[in-house]
Design a protein around this motif. Structure first.
Motif, PDB file in Angstrom:
ATOM      1  N   THR A 166       0.834  -1.201   0.000  1.00  0.00           N
ATOM      2  CA  THR A 166       0.000   0.000   0.000  1.00  0.00           C
ATOM      3  C   THR A 166       0.867   1.248   0.000  1.00  0.00           C
ATOM      4  O   THR A 166       0.531   2.258  -0.608  1.00  0.00           O
ATOM      5  N   THR A 167       2.000   1.184   0.676  1.00  0.00           N
ATOM      6  CA  THR A 167       2.831   2.377   0.808  1.00  0.00           C
ATOM      7  C   THR A 167       4.107   2.320  -0.025  1.00  0.00           C
ATOM      8  O   THR A 167       4.909   3.236  -0.002  1.00  0.00           O
ATOM      9  N   THR A 303       0.688  -7.637   8.212  1.00  0.00           N
ATOM     10  CA  THR A 303       1.446  -8.798   7.775  1.00  0.00           C
ATOM     11  C   THR A 303       2.578  -9.133   8.750  1.00  0.00           C
ATOM     12  O   THR A 303       2.800 -10.296   9.078  1.00  0.00           O
TER      13      THR A 303
END
Ligand code: ATP
Ligand code: MG
Length: 503
Positions: A166-167, A303
């Motif tokens: 996502t980043t 995660t």
């Protein structure tokens, strides 16, 4: 011989004719049959030369066999590396090469493209299609349905799980047997899972949520899983009466609420709805309770750490919060500059420590050293605070923090105001380059069609409820927000797209 992960999640169900996977058509795979198919796959892998500690990368559709592949790896001591089915061959090459996988399992459709990549690395390629066919099962059929479990220790690696990206680029998180087991046991107990439970499962199984949280918790408790290949509204509504629990990302909940067939009556046999992976809007929480009488239980994890916090099973599930640190997990809020612990009700970076926290990023010693402190605390990259009652609130990601004219601005505070305005379905607030302020605030607004929001009126409301430095400089209407497969808004994509707004 002992192998804690296999023994405690899988092996204990050997020979049991209890339902493990229930499919959309009503057919059932028992625990015993599932374990037999896992044992056959374990034979294929080890007969083809894999030994304990080797990595197996799999990009396969969700199926009973792809789940059995996870069990087979656990039994043979092989490190399991599931990969997002959306990744292209180019992206896959990175993961395969980066992980040093000795075997790659892919869908038959990707075989031709992946063959050269895999053979260049001296790895072996097997196929497994969505319907369970392929070279893996062709070989498995002839193998014995019992396999001598390979000995492993709690600290041995069980999986490499790549973060959602996502980043930035996904990182391979090294997870041990003990990381997975401790979390499964804690969550099963906290959420009161038993062998009577039937979990409605529509999440992907290449991610921590669907693979470890959902599957391991069910296995730990001995319950069944209603196993859907993906989120399908009709199927969810059809199967809901047969389930007792559901785990979903926030978009599952908003999509269910958009359907009139989703009623209190439909959910009367359910005892628990759990949400995570991305923030659940307080509004969704409220609407859900109004419609069904159930209060969604939101939890927080990632995660690298599995789950860290959860709202209580009994006691108040507070909307807009992710509840309390799990038993055995320490959580503190620290000053990003000094690392000092901050007092309650102060926003800072979230750090966690516990048996759930990973060993480090695979082949990224510098990144590991920067984020995993020597004393065991992991700097999550999320910002948050603990309120006076001990509930943890996630404010956003450190990377999404906007610094304008030297002031820190937390996008969520502004998003909450925008979301509450008439005609707004959702919003995303980002920082974009600005010559005077370094960065400035841009608000992207998704209309709640057919109503078109009045952007000037919204700016006026924001102007009266927020300090001047937090005022959005501009609002832009967008059709939708870019999301990855886990339903997370990709603010880096938005920042790139709108970087020239004030240039
Ligand atoms: P990458 O690390 O590659 O940028 P990612 O952080 O999205 O991707 P994951 O490990 O899948 O990868 O997601 C964990 C993140 O998801 C958390 O750090 C947090 O930002 C977010 N998250 C998870 N649960 C919640 C929740 N209940 N509320 C808000 N955010 C959540
Ligand atoms: Mg992350």
């Amino acid at each position: 011989m002992t192998n804690p992960l296999y023994d405690q999640l899988f092996g204990k169900h050997a020979g049991k004719n209890t339902p493990f996977l229930i499919f959309q058509d009503g057919s059932i795979l028992t625990h015993a049959a599932f374990l037999e198919s896992a044992a056959q796959i374990a034979h294929v892998l080890t007969d083809n030369g894999m030994v304990a500690g080797d990595r197996l990368a799999a990009q396969v559709e969700k199926s009973a066999t792809s789940l059995a592949l996870y069990a087979a790896c656990a039994q043979a001591g092989i490190v399991f590396l599931p990969l997002n089915t959306a990744y292209t061959v180019d992206e896959l090459s990175y993961f395969i090469e980066n992980s040093g996988a000795r075997t790659v399992v892919c869908d038959g459709d990707s075989k031709t493209l992946l063959d050269p990549v895999v053979s260049k690395l001296g790895a072996r390629l097997e196929t497994l299609n969505a319907d369970g066919s392929g070279s893996l099962t062709d070989q498995a059929k002839a193998k014995p349905s019992e396999f001598a479990t390979v000995e492993r220790a709690p600290d041995d690696l069980a999986a490499f799980l790549y973060t959602s990206g996502t980043t930035g680029r996904s990182k391979g998180a090294m997870l041990t047997q003990a990381n997975l087991l401790s979390n499964a046991a804690t969550l099963a107990e906290l959420w009161r899972f038993t062998d009577k439970d039937v979990l409605l499962h529509a999440l992907p199984i290449f991610h921590t949520h669907g693979l470890f949280v959902a599957t391991n918790v069910s296995l730990a408790a001995g319950g069944a899983i209603l196993f859907l290949p993906k989120f399908d509204l009709d199927a969810m509504i059809d199967l809901m009466p047969k389930a007792t629990t559901m785990m979903g990302v926030p978009t599952f909940y908003t999509r269910l609420l958009q359907d009139e067939r989703f009623t209190a009556d439909l959910t009367k046999g359910m005892r628990l709805f759990i949400s995570g992976s991305a923030p659940l809007l307080a509004e969704t929480h409220r609407q859900f309770e109004e419609r069904t009488g159930h209060r969604i239980l939101e939890r927080y994890g990632m995660t690298e750490t599995n789950m860290n916090t959860s709202n209580p099973y009994e006691g108040e599930r507070r909307a807009g919060t992710v509840g309390f640190p799990l038993p055995g997990v320490e959580l503190k809020i620290t000053d990003p500059a000094t690392g000092d612990t901050l007092p309650a009700e102060t926003v800072g970076q979230i750090e966690v420590r516990g048996p759930n926290v990973f060993k480090g990023y695979w082949q990224m010693p510098e990144k590991t050293a920067a984020e995993l402190r020597e004393d065991g605390f992991f700097i999550t990259g999320d910002l948050g605070m603990i309120d006076a009652d001990g509930y943890v609130h996630i404010v956003g990601r450190n990377k999404d923090l906007i610094i304008s004219g030297g002031y820190n601005i937390y996008p969520k505070e502004i998003e909450l105001i925008l979301d509450a305005q008439p005609g707004v379905r959702e919003s995303a607030v980002i920082g974009v380059p600005h010559s005077d302020f370094g960065e400035t605030v841009l608000g992207l607004v998704v209309p709640d069609s057919p109503e078109t929001p009045d952007l000037d009126a919204i700016l006026a409301v924001a102007g009266t409820s927020l300090a001047r430095f937090k005022h959005p400089r501009k609002l832009v209407l967008v059709d939708s927000l870019p999301r990855n497969t886990m339903g997370k808004v990709q603010k880096n994509v938005l920042r790139e797209q709108f970087k020239d707004t004030f240039a």
